[in-house]
Design an enzyme around this catalytic site. Structure first.
Site, PDB file in Angstrom:
ATOM      1  N   TYR A  58      24.188  33.567  11.897  1.00 53.38           N
ATOM      2  CA  TYR A  58      23.158  32.904  10.954  1.00 53.38           C
ATOM      3  C   TYR A  58      24.739  32.994   9.264  1.00 53.38           C
ATOM      4  O   TYR A  58      24.237  33.064   8.066  1.00 53.38           O
ATOM      5  CB  TYR A  58      22.118  33.296  10.384  1.00 53.38           C
ATOM      6  CG  TYR A  58      21.329  32.457   9.872  1.00 53.38           C
ATOM      7  CD1 TYR A  58      20.392  31.545  10.575  1.00 53.38           C
ATOM      8  CD2 TYR A  58      21.323  32.414   8.058  1.00 53.38           C
ATOM      9  CE1 TYR A  58      19.772  30.200  10.214  1.00 53.38           C
ATOM     10  CE2 TYR A  58      19.753  31.409   7.092  1.00 53.38           C
ATOM     11  CZ  TYR A  58      19.800  30.193   8.228  1.00 53.38           C
ATOM     12  OH  TYR A  58      18.982  29.592   8.066  1.00 53.38           O
ATOM     13  N   ASP A  75      25.786  28.211   0.588  1.00 52.78           N
ATOM     14  CA  ASP A  75      25.261  28.896   2.088  1.00 52.78           C
ATOM     15  C   ASP A  75      25.386  29.320   3.080  1.00 52.78           C
ATOM     16  O   ASP A  75      25.057  29.014   4.266  1.00 52.78           O
ATOM     17  CB  ASP A  75      23.970  27.305   2.246  1.00 52.78           C
ATOM     18  CG  ASP A  75      22.613  27.377   2.896  1.00 52.78           C
ATOM     19  OD1 ASP A  75      21.863  27.878   3.855  1.00 52.78           O
ATOM     20  OD2 ASP A  75      22.754  26.079   3.396  1.00 52.78           O
ATOM     21  N   HIS A  87      22.287  25.063   6.034  1.00 53.04           N
ATOM     22  CA  HIS A  87      21.633  24.091   6.293  1.00 53.04           C
ATOM     23  C   HIS A  87      21.850  22.536   5.878  1.00 53.04           C
ATOM     24  O   HIS A  87      21.546  21.813   5.404  1.00 53.04           O
ATOM     25  CB  HIS A  87      20.603  23.963   5.159  1.00 53.04           C
ATOM     26  CG  HIS A  87      19.285  25.337   5.579  1.00 53.04           C
ATOM     27  ND1 HIS A  87      19.750  26.514   5.280  1.00 53.04           N
ATOM     28  CD2 HIS A  87      18.520  26.080   5.802  1.00 53.04           C
ATOM     29  CE1 HIS A  87      18.745  27.938   5.085  1.00 53.04           C
ATOM     30  NE2 HIS A  87      18.761  27.111   5.452  1.00 53.04           N
ATOM     31  N   GLU A 102      20.665  26.643  12.538  1.00 49.69           N
ATOM     32  CA  GLU A 102      19.646  26.179  11.893  1.00 49.69           C
ATOM     33  C   GLU A 102      19.212  24.323  12.289  1.00 49.69           C
ATOM     34  O   GLU A 102      17.913  23.907  11.985  1.00 49.69           O
ATOM     35  CB  GLU A 102      20.678  25.553   9.797  1.00 49.69           C
ATOM     36  CG  GLU A 102      19.526  26.950   9.267  1.00 49.69           C
ATOM     37  CD  GLU A 102      18.074  26.446   9.712  1.00 49.69           C
ATOM     38  OE1 GLU A 102      17.521  25.550   8.826  1.00 49.69           O
ATOM     39  OE2 GLU A 102      17.912  27.682   9.178  1.00 49.69           O
ATOM     40  N   HIS A 123       9.959  25.748  13.165  1.00 47.99           N
ATOM     41  CA  HIS A 123      11.260  25.435  12.170  1.00 47.99           C
ATOM     42  C   HIS A 123      11.369  27.225  12.892  1.00 47.99           C
ATOM     43  O   HIS A 123      11.808  28.315  13.351  1.00 47.99           O
ATOM     44  CB  HIS A 123      11.387  24.843  11.009  1.00 47.99           C
ATOM     45  CG  HIS A 123      13.082  25.700  10.528  1.00 47.99           C
ATOM     46  ND1 HIS A 123      13.857  24.410  10.083  1.00 47.99           N
ATOM     47  CD2 HIS A 123      13.493  26.391  10.053  1.00 47.99           C
ATOM     48  CE1 HIS A 123      15.176  25.049  10.252  1.00 47.99           C
ATOM     49  NE2 HIS A 123      14.345  26.398   9.613  1.00 47.99           N
ATOM     50  N   GLU A 124      10.082  27.782  11.618  1.00 47.75           N
ATOM     51  CA  GLU A 124      10.428  29.024  11.205  1.00 47.75           C
ATOM     52  C   GLU A 124      10.386  30.185  12.800  1.00 47.75           C
ATOM     53  O   GLU A 124      10.838  30.826  13.304  1.00 47.75           O
ATOM     54  CB  GLU A 124       9.659  29.803  10.444  1.00 47.75           C
ATOM     55  CG  GLU A 124      10.055  28.682   8.694  1.00 47.75           C
ATOM     56  CD  GLU A 124      10.891  28.564   8.173  1.00 47.75           C
ATOM     57  OE1 GLU A 124      11.715  29.835   8.423  1.00 47.75           O
ATOM     58  OE2 GLU A 124      11.793  28.494   7.842  1.00 47.75           O
ATOM     59  N   HIS A 144      13.147  30.180  15.392  1.00 48.29           N
ATOM     60  CA  HIS A 144      14.489  30.938  14.241  1.00 48.29           C
ATOM     61  C   HIS A 144      14.246  32.377  15.585  1.00 48.29           C
ATOM     62  O   HIS A 144      15.183  33.485  15.853  1.00 48.29           O
ATOM     63  CB  HIS A 144      14.120  31.873  13.661  1.00 48.29           C
ATOM     64  CG  HIS A 144      14.633  30.504  12.306  1.00 48.29           C
ATOM     65  ND1 HIS A 144      15.872  30.053  12.214  1.00 48.29           N
ATOM     66  CD2 HIS A 144      14.532  30.271  11.387  1.00 48.29           C
ATOM     67  CE1 HIS A 144      16.597  28.898  11.365  1.00 48.29           C
ATOM     68  NE2 HIS A 144      15.574  29.049  10.421  1.00 48.29           N
TER      69      HIS A 144
HETATM   70  N1  ASN Z   1      13.560  28.140   5.228  1.00 46.54           N
HETATM   71  C1  ASN Z   1      14.443  28.467   5.307  1.00 46.54           C
HETATM   72  C2  ASN Z   1      14.479  28.679   6.492  1.00 46.54           C
HETATM   73  O1  ASN Z   1      14.172  29.107   7.582  1.00 46.54           O
HETATM   74  C3  ASN Z   1      15.088  29.941   4.914  1.00 46.54           C
HETATM   75  C4  ASN Z   1      16.651  30.460   4.885  1.00 46.54           C
HETATM   76  O2  ASN Z   1      17.329  29.926   4.108  1.00 46.54           O
HETATM   77  N2  ASN Z   1      16.940  31.323   5.668  1.00 46.54           N
HETATM   78  O3  ASN Z   1      15.918  28.174   6.912  1.00 46.54           O
HETATM   79 ZN    ZN Z   2      15.310  28.070   8.982  1.00 46.32          ZN
END
Ligand code: ASN
Ligand code: ZN
Ligand code: CA
Length: 521
Positions: free
Chosen positions: A368, A432, A437, A377, A353-354, A357
């Site tokens: 974002y 958020d 998310h 996301e 996931h990371e 991004h």
């Molecule tokens: N773990 C979260 C994500 O990658 C960190 C964030 O809020 N950007 O979505």
């Molecule tokens: Zn993320």
């Protein structure tokens, strides 16, 4: 008539053969020198089929060889003719019968026997500069022994050589000090105590080591991950320690520790025996490699930016830090507080996931916030989950370690974890970044339905499986979406990507269309 391409040739070096093109053929580039063709031999005989004489004739016409012995020092060591009829000659320089290291030149003759290209550069070696008149004072065996003693001093007692050691006498021009040496070139090549392949240039007059370098600078370590599982790791040996650094994937993967502070990247993780015990580091490193491999194998994508971007991960960020993130440069993982999370690198779908991004930032660059942010996301979840390919959950391996079976999010049933699974239920507040998310659940569910099929909100989808669906979503991300794309655009884009890949009337297009309809898009 087919024109030969004019090949740009220029490499640094004192003696260069210019690239040439047949006079009657294509326009000449700046680097090319038109030559009269066909070439005449010394006896004045026309040579029209590629022959050794053509080659030496050509060399004789090169200005840089006029007042030097180089022409007579070059020997043809290989001749091949390819299927197009082009003949390739490889020449190597010898002085007093001793090969000059790296002094090779290729010359190419087209079908009509004319020189079409010449590549290579020859080091500036003067015959009178060759030490000891080209006579070695030590033996090849001595040189092999000197090399193996050097390797032993670095890594310890050496195991069996993987190749019978040989040492070849060469003339070597060392670019570092611009000196010419008489050397033995030899290699140490062992697997024990660690894979090692080092090339040595041993001075054949006094036995000193003029130059050396490692050909294998990676090692294979083993480690224990966050969940106690063991795995292999690609690491780098540096002297007597190992680094959590993989040089075999793109421009590399490096894993650091912030040592529970908040400075990143922190310190590159190291280990004395290549058996790794920093569990968060082990998983961050192994899962970054798995993510790199997924993008390479599935989409032939070289890393996050398509150009092998160095992947840096930092573990042990902060104190009891319950998150992981991509900061535009690298990925960062907290250790968790032990209750809400254990070390966040311990779940492949979180690492995937990371890193996704990072892919998104280099492709659609979805902003974002609001719907583009929720798409960002969702794509991070969809790819992370597909990379792990275990279940439909996100973060289940590291979330609430004392509560089995739960997770951060679910692609198959987003509502389990407070996410909407249809557009009419979307969150419209400002928290958020506009629910990035939260609303991702709608797209996650569409992906799930496209893969798995099912009936949702009265719409029935026939699933197409992960392999096809992820190809469609990848194309959507890299070819179609833009920074401000919203859900409706994502639907159009995904359908178009499915048409590209599987045809306008394909079952895949139907599945994607229905999957979006099922979530109210
Ligand atoms: N773990 C979260 C994500 O990658 C960190 C964030 O809020 N950007 O979505
Ligand atoms: Zn993320
Ligand atoms: Ca998981």
């Amino acid at each position: 008539m087919k024109f030969a391409k004019v090949m740009p040739t220029i490499l640094g070096g004192a003696l260069l053969l210019a690239s040439v093109s047949s006079a009657a053929a294509a326009p000449l580039s700046d680097q090319s020198i038109p030559l009269q063709a066909p070439y005449a031999s010394e006896e004045g005989i026309q040579l029209n089929s590629g022959s050794d004489e053509t080659i030496f004739n050509f060399l004789g016409q090169q200005e840089q060889f006029l007042n030097s012995d180089v022409k007579s020092q070059l020997k043809i060591i290989k001749r091949t003719t390819d299927t197009s009829g082009v003949r390739h000659f490889r020449l190597k320089q010898y002085i007093k019968g001793i090969p000059v290291y790296g002094a090779e030149q290729t010359i190419h003759l087209d079908k009509t026997g004319q020189v079409s290209s010449a590549l290579g550069d020859l080091p500036p070696v003067e015959e009178q500069a060759i030490p000891n008149d080209g006579v070695a004072e030590i033996s090849a065996e001595d040189a092999i022994k000197i090399a193996s003693e050097e390797a032993t001093s670095r890594v310890g007692e050496l195991g069996e050589p993987q190749k019978t050691p040989e040492a070849e006498l060469n003339i070597y021009h060392n670019e570092e000090d611009n000196q010419t040496y008489l050397v033995y070139i030899t290699e140490v090549n062992v697997l024990e105590p660690a894979p090692l392949r080092t090339k040595y240039f041993v001075n054949a007059v006094d036995g000193s080591i003029v130059s050396q370098y490692d050909l294998i600078n990676f090692a294979t370590g083993t480690g224990t991950g966050v969940l106690g599982d063991t795995k292999t790791l690609t690491t780098t040996q540096s002297g007597s320690t190992f680094q959590l650094k993989d040089t075999t994937r793109g421009k590399g993967i490096e894993t650091y520790t912030a040592s529970n502070r908040s400075t990143i990247p922190g310190t590159l993780l190291t280990d004395s025996d290549n058996v790794w015990t920093d569990r968060a580091g082990v998983d961050a490193h192994a899962y970054a490699a798995a993510t790199y491999d997924f993008y390479k194998n599935k989409f032939n994508r070289n890393g996050l930016d398509g150009n092998g971007l160095l992947i840096k991960s930092t573990v042990h960020y902060g104190s009891n830090y319950n998150n992981a993130f991509w900061n535009g440069v690298q990925i960062v993982f907290g250790d968790g507080d032990g209750t809400t999370f254990t070390s966040l690198s311990g779940d492949l779908d979180v690492v995937g996931h990371e890193l996704t991004h990072g892919v998104i930032e280099n492709t659609a660059n979805l902003e974002y916030r609001n719907e583009p942010g929720a798409l960002n996301e969702a794509f991070a979840d969809i790819f992370g989950n597909t990379i792990q390919n275990k279940n439909w959950l996100i973060g289940d391996d590291i979330y609430t370690p004392n509560i089995p079976g739960d997770a951060l999010r679910s692609l198959s049933n987003p509502t389990l974890y407070g996410q909407p699974d249809k557009y009419s239920d979307r969150y419209t507040g400002t928290a958020d970044n506009g629910g990035v998310h939260t609303n991702s659940g709608i797209i996650n569910k569409a992906y799930y339905l496209a893969v798995q099929g099912g009936t949702h909100n009265g719409v029935t989808v026939t699933g197409i499986g992960r392999d096809k669906a992820i190809q469609i979503f990848y194309s959507t991300l890299v070819n179609y979406l833009t920074p401000t794309s919203k859900f409706a655009a994502a639907k159009t884009a995904t359908i178009q990507a499915a048409k590209d890949l599987y045809g306008a009337t394909s079952a895949e297009v139907t599945a994607i269309t229905k999957a979006y309809q099922a979530v109210g898009l």
